[in-house]
Design a protein around this motif. Sequence first.
Motif, PDB file in Angstrom:
ATOM      1  N   SER A  22      87.246 -52.667 -29.931  1.00 47.34           N
ATOM      2  CA  SER A  22      88.212 -53.719 -30.240  1.00 47.34           C
ATOM      3  C   SER A  22      89.120 -53.227 -31.337  1.00 47.34           C
ATOM      4  O   SER A  22      88.671 -52.518 -32.250  1.00 47.34           O
ATOM      5  N   PRO A  23      90.379 -53.549 -31.291  1.00 43.64           N
ATOM      6  CA  PRO A  23      91.293 -53.135 -32.366  1.00 43.64           C
ATOM      7  C   PRO A  23      90.907 -53.839 -33.658  1.00 43.64           C
ATOM      8  O   PRO A  23      90.356 -54.928 -33.634  1.00 43.64           O
ATOM      9  N   PRO A  24      91.093 -53.217 -34.804  1.00 44.64           N
ATOM     10  CA  PRO A  24      90.765 -53.865 -36.080  1.00 44.64           C
ATOM     11  C   PRO A  24      91.496 -55.187 -36.215  1.00 44.64           C
ATOM     12  O   PRO A  24      92.667 -55.305 -35.850  1.00 44.64           O
ATOM     13  N   ARG A  25      90.809 -56.149 -36.754  1.00 42.41           N
ATOM     14  CA  ARG A  25      91.435 -57.438 -36.980  1.00 42.41           C
ATOM     15  C   ARG A  25      92.440 -57.318 -38.124  1.00 42.41           C
ATOM     16  O   ARG A  25      92.227 -56.531 -39.061  1.00 42.41           O
ATOM     17  N   PRO A  26      93.489 -58.071 -38.139  1.00 43.06           N
ATOM     18  CA  PRO A  26      94.512 -57.981 -39.196  1.00 43.06           C
ATOM     19  C   PRO A  26      93.904 -58.135 -40.584  1.00 43.06           C
ATOM     20  O   PRO A  26      94.306 -57.428 -41.515  1.00 43.06           O
ATOM     21  N   ARG A  27      92.932 -59.049 -40.781  1.00 41.40           N
ATOM     22  CA  ARG A  27      92.355 -59.282 -42.102  1.00 41.40           C
ATOM     23  C   ARG A  27      91.625 -58.042 -42.610  1.00 41.40           C
ATOM     24  O   ARG A  27      91.722 -57.682 -43.778  1.00 41.40           O
ATOM     25  N   ILE A  28      90.902 -57.377 -41.697  1.00 39.85           N
ATOM     26  CA  ILE A  28      90.193 -56.162 -42.090  1.00 39.85           C
ATOM     27  C   ILE A  28      91.176 -55.068 -42.473  1.00 39.85           C
ATOM     28  O   ILE A  28      90.969 -54.319 -43.432  1.00 39.85           O
ATOM     29  N   GLN A  29      92.288 -54.977 -41.742  1.00 40.14           N
ATOM     30  CA  GLN A  29      93.299 -53.973 -42.060  1.00 40.14           C
ATOM     31  C   GLN A  29      93.893 -54.215 -43.438  1.00 40.14           C
ATOM     32  O   GLN A  29      94.124 -53.284 -44.211  1.00 40.14           O
ATOM     33  N   VAL A  30      94.097 -55.483 -43.770  1.00 35.90           N
ATOM     34  CA  VAL A  30      94.645 -55.820 -45.089  1.00 35.90           C
ATOM     35  C   VAL A  30      93.675 -55.412 -46.187  1.00 35.90           C
ATOM     36  O   VAL A  30      94.044 -54.831 -47.206  1.00 35.90           O
ATOM     37  N   LEU A  31      92.388 -55.707 -45.969  1.00 38.24           N
ATOM     38  CA  LEU A  31      91.371 -55.351 -46.960  1.00 38.24           C
ATOM     39  C   LEU A  31      91.294 -53.852 -47.151  1.00 38.24           C
ATOM     40  O   LEU A  31      91.143 -53.352 -48.270  1.00 38.24           O
ATOM     41  N   ARG A  32      91.393 -53.103 -46.054  1.00 41.03           N
ATOM     42  CA  ARG A  32      91.368 -51.645 -46.151  1.00 41.03           C
ATOM     43  C   ARG A  32      92.542 -51.139 -46.968  1.00 41.03           C
ATOM     44  O   ARG A  32      92.393 -50.257 -47.829  1.00 41.03           O
ATOM     45  N   CYS A  33      93.713 -51.700 -46.753  1.00 46.90           N
ATOM     46  CA  CYS A  33      94.892 -51.279 -47.501  1.00 46.90           C
ATOM     47  C   CYS A  33      94.745 -51.583 -48.983  1.00 46.90           C
ATOM     48  O   CYS A  33      95.086 -50.777 -49.845  1.00 46.90           O
ATOM     49  N   MET A  34      94.182 -52.782 -49.287  1.00 46.71           N
ATOM     50  CA  MET A  34      93.990 -53.152 -50.689  1.00 46.71           C
ATOM     51  C   MET A  34      93.008 -52.206 -51.368  1.00 46.71           C
ATOM     52  O   MET A  34      93.220 -51.775 -52.512  1.00 46.71           O
ATOM     53  N   LEU A  35      91.927 -51.874 -50.669  1.00 39.22           N
ATOM     54  CA  LEU A  35      90.934 -50.974 -51.241  1.00 39.22           C
ATOM     55  C   LEU A  35      91.526 -49.588 -51.507  1.00 39.22           C
ATOM     56  O   LEU A  35      91.280 -48.971 -52.550  1.00 39.22           O
ATOM     57  N   LEU A  36      92.363 -49.094 -50.586  1.00 36.71           N
ATOM     58  CA  LEU A  36      93.009 -47.792 -50.780  1.00 36.71           C
ATOM     59  C   LEU A  36      93.940 -47.817 -51.971  1.00 36.71           C
ATOM     60  O   LEU A  36      94.002 -46.869 -52.771  1.00 36.71           O
ATOM     61  N   LEU A  37      94.649 -48.915 -52.143  1.00 41.73           N
ATOM     62  CA  LEU A  37      95.555 -49.029 -53.285  1.00 41.73           C
ATOM     63  C   LEU A  37      94.789 -49.029 -54.603  1.00 41.73           C
ATOM     64  O   LEU A  37      95.184 -48.400 -55.581  1.00 41.73           O
ATOM     65  N   ILE A  38      93.642 -49.766 -54.607  1.00 43.37           N
ATOM     66  CA  ILE A  38      92.838 -49.827 -55.834  1.00 43.37           C
ATOM     67  C   ILE A  38      92.293 -48.463 -56.183  1.00 43.37           C
ATOM     68  O   ILE A  38      92.312 -48.025 -57.338  1.00 43.37           O
ATOM     69  N   MET A  39      91.793 -47.742 -55.172  1.00 48.83           N
ATOM     70  CA  MET A  39      91.179 -46.436 -55.412  1.00 48.83           C
ATOM     71  C   MET A  39      92.210 -45.410 -55.887  1.00 48.83           C
ATOM     72  O   MET A  39      91.868 -44.447 -56.564  1.00 48.83           O
ATOM     73  N   ARG A  40      93.491 -45.619 -55.518  1.00 50.03           N
ATOM     74  CA  ARG A  40      94.541 -44.680 -55.938  1.00 50.03           C
ATOM     75  C   ARG A  40      95.084 -45.007 -57.330  1.00 50.03           C
ATOM     76  O   ARG A  40      95.792 -44.217 -57.929  1.00 50.03           O
ATOM     77  N   SER A  41      94.713 -46.159 -57.863  1.00 47.20           N
ATOM     78  CA  SER A  41      95.262 -46.579 -59.152  1.00 47.20           C
ATOM     79  C   SER A  41      94.534 -45.896 -60.300  1.00 47.20           C
ATOM     80  O   SER A  41      93.367 -45.527 -60.192  1.00 47.20           O
ATOM     81  N   PRO A  42      95.186 -45.707 -61.446  1.00 45.69           N
ATOM     82  CA  PRO A  42      94.531 -45.117 -62.638  1.00 45.69           C
ATOM     83  C   PRO A  42      93.350 -45.968 -63.121  1.00 45.69           C
ATOM     84  O   PRO A  42      92.377 -45.429 -63.636  1.00 45.69           O
ATOM     85  N   PHE A  47      87.491 -46.681 -64.219  1.00 47.16           N
ATOM     86  CA  PHE A  47      86.251 -47.411 -63.937  1.00 47.16           C
ATOM     87  C   PHE A  47      85.182 -46.478 -63.369  1.00 47.16           C
ATOM     88  O   PHE A  47      84.023 -46.511 -63.777  1.00 47.16           O
ATOM     89  N   ALA A  48      85.589 -45.621 -62.439  1.00 51.09           N
ATOM     90  CA  ALA A  48      84.636 -44.693 -61.822  1.00 51.09           C
ATOM     91  C   ALA A  48      84.069 -43.730 -62.864  1.00 51.09           C
ATOM     92  O   ALA A  48      82.883 -43.395 -62.862  1.00 51.09           O
ATOM     93  N   LEU A  49      84.948 -43.295 -63.802  1.00 51.20           N
ATOM     94  CA  LEU A  49      84.488 -42.386 -64.856  1.00 51.20           C
ATOM     95  C   LEU A  49      83.462 -43.077 -65.757  1.00 51.20           C
ATOM     96  O   LEU A  49      82.420 -42.501 -66.102  1.00 51.20           O
ATOM     97  N   LYS A  50      83.754 -44.317 -66.136  1.00 50.94           N
ATOM     98  CA  LYS A  50      82.821 -45.076 -66.979  1.00 50.94           C
ATOM     99  C   LYS A  50      81.487 -45.296 -66.265  1.00 50.94           C
ATOM    100  O   LYS A  50      80.420 -45.191 -66.871  1.00 50.94           O
ATOM    101  N   LEU A  51      81.543 -45.613 -64.979  1.00 51.99           N
ATOM    102  CA  LEU A  51      80.321 -45.821 -64.212  1.00 51.99           C
ATOM    103  C   LEU A  51      79.498 -44.547 -64.161  1.00 51.99           C
ATOM    104  O   LEU A  51      78.268 -44.569 -64.340  1.00 51.99           O
ATOM    105  N   PHE A  52      80.177 -43.428 -63.950  1.00 42.01           N
ATOM    106  CA  PHE A  52      79.481 -42.137 -63.887  1.00 42.01           C
ATOM    107  C   PHE A  52      78.804 -41.814 -65.220  1.00 42.01           C
ATOM    108  O   PHE A  52      77.647 -41.405 -65.275  1.00 42.01           O
ATOM    109  N   VAL A  53      79.541 -42.035 -66.321  1.00 37.38           N
ATOM    110  CA  VAL A  53      78.989 -41.769 -67.646  1.00 37.38           C
ATOM    111  C   VAL A  53      77.789 -42.688 -67.915  1.00 37.38           C
ATOM    112  O   VAL A  53      76.763 -42.270 -68.464  1.00 37.38           O
ATOM    113  N   SER A  54      77.901 -43.967 -67.528  1.00 36.54           N
ATOM    114  CA  SER A  54      76.803 -44.921 -67.742  1.00 36.54           C
ATOM    115  C   SER A  54      75.552 -44.505 -66.996  1.00 36.54           C
ATOM    116  O   SER A  54      74.439 -44.566 -67.528  1.00 36.54           O
ATOM    117  N   LEU A  55      75.730 -44.061 -65.773  1.00 35.67           N
ATOM    118  CA  LEU A  55      74.580 -43.611 -64.993  1.00 35.67           C
ATOM    119  C   LEU A  55      73.913 -42.403 -65.637  1.00 35.67           C
ATOM    120  O   LEU A  55      72.693 -42.285 -65.668  1.00 35.67           O
TER     121      LEU A  55
END
Length: 309
Positions: A22-42, A47-55
Amino acid sequence: MIVPQSANRSAPGAIRYTATQSPPRPRIQVLRCMLLLIMRSPMWKLFALKLFVSLILVSMILGAMAVSLRAQQSTAKPEDTEVWQPEPKVVTPGATCAAPPSDAIILFDGKNLDEWVSAQDRSAPAKWIVANGVVTVNKTVGNIETKRTFKNYQFHVEWRIPENVTGSGQLRGNSGLFLASTGPEDAGYELQILDSYNNKTYVNGMAGSLYKQSIPLANPMRKPGDWQAYDVVWTAPVFNADGSVKSPAYATVLLNGVLVDNHFELKGETLYIGQPVYKKFDRAPIKLQAHGDPSPSISFRNIWVRELN
């Protein structure tokens, strides 16, 4: 509608889907785009660096704790878990298990009833029959109880059903040991005494039962004419100032060396009719019952008690 791959005539480069996809539903596509934008942001990288250091820090702390625990265990000595004080008092045991130890209070030694009084009138002496080193119930004068009062204790008594006993059920060699006598007559907490050698009755009323409360774990009775022995550890109930129960009574009972009640929790005083109920008291005498059944009277000997703090 899903278009089979073979029938899909869309523009070149378009994504094609089979009948099972089945083709991806529009809502899932939107969520994927938002997640990609967040991951590309400084902010995400920070956040990822802090999480790594905490672990890493948590891992280092846990590792240090494990090393410290291993070090403690490696330097531990047997003496670290040895307790030397306070030392228990020295008690000289009797020559046999039935003989009183050195700290026991002798309640009956086969000679007299100086340690006993009438349960109906504590100012009157006990008038059961003492002869040949034993005391025999005198049913015409009623129950007897100790002059002294007790709280928690270890108790020993030997008792004998007459060889010529008659009757059946509850009318055959009936008596009672009241572990705490809370009043005249039959008031208190009763451990049943009865001929339970080939004698049917209700099981919470046979020898070894805390009358109408416990069912004995076994029936180790000897035949009439032989001596039986009770060894009891009694823990008295404790009450709050308002009379409510702070902690209940417990009894551990051995009959002829066999455990018949194992730290049994009592629900209150013994009642012939109705449910047991607690009534506030502190210390109490120990009572022996002169039951009114028509069978020949039973006898007692070698009675002693050890108070437990």
